[in-house]
Each structure stands twice: as C-alpha cells, then as structure tokens.
Scaffold this active site. Structure first.
Site, mmCIF file in Angstrom:
data_model
loop_
_atom_site.group_PDB
_atom_site.id
_atom_site.type_symbol
_atom_site.label_atom_id
_atom_site.label_comp_id
_atom_site.label_asym_id
_atom_site.label_seq_id
_atom_site.Cartn_x
_atom_site.Cartn_y
_atom_site.Cartn_z
ATOM 1 N N GLY A 172 0.803 -1.341 0.242
ATOM 2 C CA GLY A 172 -0.019 0.050 -0.119
ATOM 3 C C GLY A 172 0.886 1.386 -0.213
ATOM 4 C CB SER A 212 3.262 -1.382 -4.549
ATOM 5 O OG SER A 212 3.031 -0.957 -3.305
HETATM 6 C C1 PEP Z 1 -2.013 -6.530 0.156
HETATM 7 O O1 PEP Z 1 -2.581 -6.025 0.978
HETATM 8 O O2 PEP Z 1 -1.796 -7.927 0.305
HETATM 9 C C2 PEP Z 1 -1.267 -5.959 -0.748
HETATM 10 C C3 PEP Z 1 -0.183 -6.457 -1.698
HETATM 11 O O3 PEP Z 1 -1.481 -4.346 -1.037
HETATM 12 P P1 PEP Z 1 -0.955 -3.571 -2.277
HETATM 13 O O4 PEP Z 1 -1.214 -4.319 -3.575
HETATM 14 O O5 PEP Z 1 -2.094 -2.374 -2.214
HETATM 15 O O6 PEP Z 1 0.372 -3.166 -1.844
#
Ligand code: PEP
Length: 249
Positions: A172, A212
């Site tokens: 995130g 991400s």
């Molecule tokens: C997750 O919460 O498992 C995650 C990978 O989030 P993001 O892709 O938003 O980084």
C-alpha cells in the site's frame, strides 16, 4: 507444475452494490488464463460473491478466520461458517492483521491448524518490515515466520498451502520490491522449505509476491522463475487494473 495464482485482497473496501458491480465487471472481462484467479471481499459480502461467481472460474477467499470451532468470540468467523457458504480458501497472517490486530506466529499456527483440519486452502502471508530489511535481517525474519507458523506441519499438508511473500514496506506504499529482490527472497524461501522438508515440497508450493503490484510492474515481477503470481491489494479494486495484472501472468 506449480499453480500460477492472482489473488485480490479487497480488505475493508466495497459495499454490497460496489461488490456486485466489481464482480460482474471482472466476470465479464476475465481473459482466458492458465492462472487461478481469486478474490477476497469483506466478510459480509462473501456469500454474495460466492453466489455471483458460481458460473465463473474466479474463486472466493476469506481475508481471515478464527481458530476455534465456534463459541463466545464476538466479531469472529469460524472455518465452518466459511465452508457452509462454500468458501474453502482463507488468507492468514496478512501484515495488517499482524500489525493492527496483534496476530503473532503462535496464533497463526493455531489458525493454520484449524484451516488444515477442515481441508481448507491457506494463502499464508509473511514478510519483513522496512527496518528489518535495512538492517539486513530480512532473510532471518522470513525464515522464523515460516518456521514458527508452518514448519510443524507434515509434508502432506503443504498441498493446501500457498505462500504470499509481502514485504511490509511495499504494501500500500506504492513502493515495490524490484523483480530481482522478489526473486532473491522467493528462491531463499524455496531453499528454506527444501531444507526443512524436501525438494518436492519446495518445488510444488506456489509462492506469490505482494506489495504494490500494478499493471505496469506485474509482468516483470511474474517473469521471475520463483514468483508464481501475486496477492494484489489496491490494484485489485479496479477491474481493468486487476484484469491487466491477470493478463500479465
Ligand atoms: C496486500 O495488502 O496484500 C497488498 C499487496 O496490497 P497492495 O497491493 O495495495 O500493496
């Protein structure tokens, strides 16, 4: 051959109507793929998701569950409740559960045992924090997370385990591990499992990368030999982005 998997963790996002809309758009746009596609909506929309995806190859997973069979655990959900609505896959150990809800390796080992007793599939998340990477401890942190929560299992139990390496500093934040960093850690994880069990278990377990992942970086990350797919947070909330990530695999 390891199963390729793209899983979307919707976290605490999407109300009922938004969930219905996203499920319809995903079903309509889903490309032909050899990968298993999974979505994990919030609890209150799990039964709806399961119903609406009956004719689709997209699978539904829960984001968490309790280890107890049933009882006085206000606010919690049991394995049997998930199975009752035909949800047999559960994400355990997500870094947000560890950080905000105090879930530690000991608790996670109990949840893992319950899920396996019920023959569920587990997407087990783990990964180091930024300080741990900066101080060069990322390999030992990951090794101990695996050892403490999973290495008590028999080799046969690993057919129900999917691993999701998620460096906390990349979740995130918009910051992604480079494909090389992901590959280096995934290869280390496979070697660690091979030493604890054998090469067969290590070669068969799917190891997803999470942190991400977006349409623009997915192909490079998925192109690495020990990366078997991704656990996707933010980008799984937009059908076009999630579909683009599925196409990248
Ligand atoms: C997750 O919460 O498992 C995650 C990978 O989030 P993001 O892709 O938003 O980084």
């Amino acid at each position: 051959m390891r199963t390729k998997i793209v899983a979307g963790n919707w976290k605490m996002n999407k109300n009922l109507e938004e969930t219905e809309a996203l499920l319809s758009e995903l079903s309509a746009k889903l490309p032909n793929t050899h990968a298993e596609v999974i979505v994990a909506p919030t609890y209150v929309n799990l039964a709806l998701a399961q119903r609406n995806l009956q004719a689709s190859s997209i699978k539904v997973a829960a984001q968490n569950m309790h280890f107890a069979e049933n009882g006085a655990y206000t606010g919690e959900i049991s394995a049997d409740m998930l199975l009752n609505i035909h949800v047999d896959t559960v994400i355990l150990g997500h870094s947000e559960r560890r950080a905000y809800f105090g879930e530690d390796d000991e608790l996670l080992a109990k949840k893992v045992n319950t899920a396996l007793d019920k023959d569920m599939t587990i997407i087990f998340c783990f990964g180091e924090e930024l300080e741990e990477r900066k101080s060069g401890n990322h390999f030992s942190v990951v090794e101990s997370q695996l050892k403490n929560a999973l290495f008590h299992l028999d080799a046969s139990a690993w057919k129900n385990i999917v691993l999701a390496y998620e460096p906390v500093w990349a979740i995130g934040t918009g910051e992604t591990a480079s494909p090389e960093q992901a590959q280096e850690m995934h290869a280390f994880i496979r070697k660690t499992i091979s030493e604890a069990y054998n090469t067969e278990v290590a070669d068969e377990v799917s190891i997803l990368y999470g942190g991400s992942v977006k349409p623009g970086n997915a192909a490079d990350i998925f192109g690495k030999p020990d990366v078997d797919g991704g656990l996707i947070g933010g980008a799984s909330l937009k059908a076009d982005d999630f579909i683009a990530i599925i196409k990248a695999i």
